[in-house]
Design an enzyme around this catalytic site. Sequence first.
Site, PDB file in Angstrom:
ATOM      1  NE  ARG A 179      -2.035  -2.402   2.895  1.00 39.68           N
ATOM      2  CZ  ARG A 179      -2.303  -2.464   4.153  1.00 39.68           C
ATOM      3  NH1 ARG A 179      -2.899  -1.741   4.863  1.00 39.68           N
ATOM      4  NH2 ARG A 179      -1.627  -3.367   4.768  1.00 39.68           N
ATOM      5  CD  GLU A 183      -1.112  -4.048  15.257  1.00 37.60           C
ATOM      6  OE1 GLU A 183      -1.192  -3.683  14.357  1.00 37.60           O
ATOM      7  OE2 GLU A 183      -2.040  -4.200  16.420  1.00 37.60           O
TER       8      GLU A 183
HETATM    9  O1  LIG Z   1       4.843  -0.751  11.911  1.00 39.41           O
HETATM   10  P1  LIG Z   1       4.524  -2.114  11.749  1.00 39.41           P
HETATM   11  O2  LIG Z   1       3.939  -3.170  12.934  1.00 39.41           O
HETATM   12  O3  LIG Z   1       5.875  -2.782  11.001  1.00 39.41           O
HETATM   13  O4  LIG Z   1       3.208  -2.422  10.530  1.00 39.41           O
HETATM   14  C1  LIG Z   1       3.247  -1.627   9.382  1.00 39.41           C
HETATM   15  C2  LIG Z   1       2.942  -2.389   8.177  1.00 39.41           C
HETATM   16  O5  LIG Z   1       2.027  -3.172   8.396  1.00 39.41           O
HETATM   17  C3  LIG Z   1       1.166  -3.320   6.811  1.00 39.41           C
HETATM   18  O6  LIG Z   1       1.647  -3.831   5.963  1.00 39.41           O
HETATM   19  P2  LIG Z   1       1.519  -5.336   5.612  1.00 39.41           P
HETATM   20  O7  LIG Z   1       2.760  -6.095   6.088  1.00 39.41           O
HETATM   21  O8  LIG Z   1       0.190  -5.671   6.217  1.00 39.41           O
HETATM   22  O9  LIG Z   1       1.640  -5.324   3.944  1.00 39.41           O
HETATM   23  P3  LIG Z   1       0.606  -5.065   2.734  1.00 39.41           P
HETATM   24  O10 LIG Z   1       1.078  -3.313   2.600  1.00 39.41           O
HETATM   25  O11 LIG Z   1       1.556  -5.754   1.790  1.00 39.41           O
HETATM   26  O12 LIG Z   1      -0.654  -5.299   3.088  1.00 39.41           O
HETATM   27  C4  LIG Z   1       1.395  -1.595   6.818  1.00 39.41           C
HETATM   28  O13 LIG Z   1       0.989  -1.442   5.461  1.00 39.41           O
HETATM   29  C5  LIG Z   1       2.703  -1.435   7.034  1.00 39.41           C
HETATM   30  O14 LIG Z   1       3.636  -1.495   5.935  1.00 39.41           O
HETATM   31  N1  LIG Z   2      -3.784  -2.634  12.821  1.00 41.54           N
HETATM   32  C1  LIG Z   2      -3.234  -2.316  11.686  1.00 41.54           C
HETATM   33  N2  LIG Z   2      -4.117  -2.159  10.637  1.00 41.54           N
HETATM   34  C2  LIG Z   2      -3.477  -1.975   9.230  1.00 41.54           C
HETATM   35  N3  LIG Z   2      -2.368  -2.280   9.088  1.00 41.54           N
HETATM   36  C3  LIG Z   2      -1.546  -2.714   9.986  1.00 41.54           C
HETATM   37  N4  LIG Z   2      -0.188  -2.828   9.960  1.00 41.54           N
HETATM   38  C4  LIG Z   2       0.255  -3.134  11.156  1.00 41.54           C
HETATM   39  N5  LIG Z   2      -0.704  -3.158  12.139  1.00 41.54           N
HETATM   40  C5  LIG Z   2      -1.821  -2.777  11.246  1.00 41.54           C
END
Ligand SMILES: O=P(O)(O)OC[C@H]1O[C@H](OP(=O)(O)OP(=O)(O)O)[C@H](O)[C@@H]1O
Ligand SMILES: Nc1ncnc2[nH]cnc12
Length: 183
Positions: A66, A103
């Site tokens: 994203r 997370e």
């Molecule tokens: O601060 P953090 O605990 O590291 O979490 C944040 C990350 O989690 C989500 O990505 P996700 O890995 O779900 O990937 P996506 O964008 O491919 O859905 C979001 O887009 C961040 O990149």
């Molecule tokens: N709560 C949350 N919602 C969406 N993206 C995330 N990436 C890590 N934590 C998340």
Amino acid sequence: MPPATPTASDLKALVRAVPDFPATGILFRDVTTLMSDGAGLAGAIDALAALAADLSVDAVAGIEARGFIFGAALAQRLGTGFIPLRKAGKLPVPAMAEDYALEYGEARLELDPTIIRAGQSVLLLDDLLATGGTALAAARLLRRAGAHCTHALFVIDLPDLGGMTALSEQGIEGRAVMAFDGH
Ligand SMILES: O=P(O)(O)OC[C@H]1O[C@H](OP(=O)(O)OP(=O)(O)O)[C@H](O)[C@@H]1O
Ligand SMILES: Nc1ncnc2[nH]cnc12
């Protein structure tokens, strides 16, 4: 007449909250509903550009997936190139890699270091900051490749998960368009 510029609370209202995704107990803040709204997408890019207004930026680096959407639009607005930080196994050339925890799991980011010019200032961009694990892995990659990375922008911050503090401890100032309390 062009649509009215959305306020910060309008943008916040466009983010969907999905309980128990991708795991029980996680309240997933879903930007899909914001980015699929024309005024919402434009308002988010305007707000990110305002957060970057006082920064000297040579390139914007976005985190898959994203972070690519907002990052490419912001780079175009700032007149810079866009650097993709990819999830594991996607790059067709030898890549630098960093493993990290987020997370709700663990993952790996990769960067083609040949697209970084030594000493260039790279602004990190992602849709959401939670623990900061993802953004810190991205910053480690950019720095290993020779970039300066001192600022990171997010559409959403989840302050209770401590990401801004974790970034600050590594010399990175994080800024976000909006914040949601709680997990
Ligand atoms: O601060 P953090 O605990 O590291 O979490 C944040 C990350 O989690 C989500 O990505 P996700 O890995 O779900 O990937 P996506 O964008 O491919 O859905 C979001 O887009 C961040 O990149
Ligand atoms: N709560 C949350 N919602 C969406 N993206 C995330 N990436 C890590 N934590 C998340």
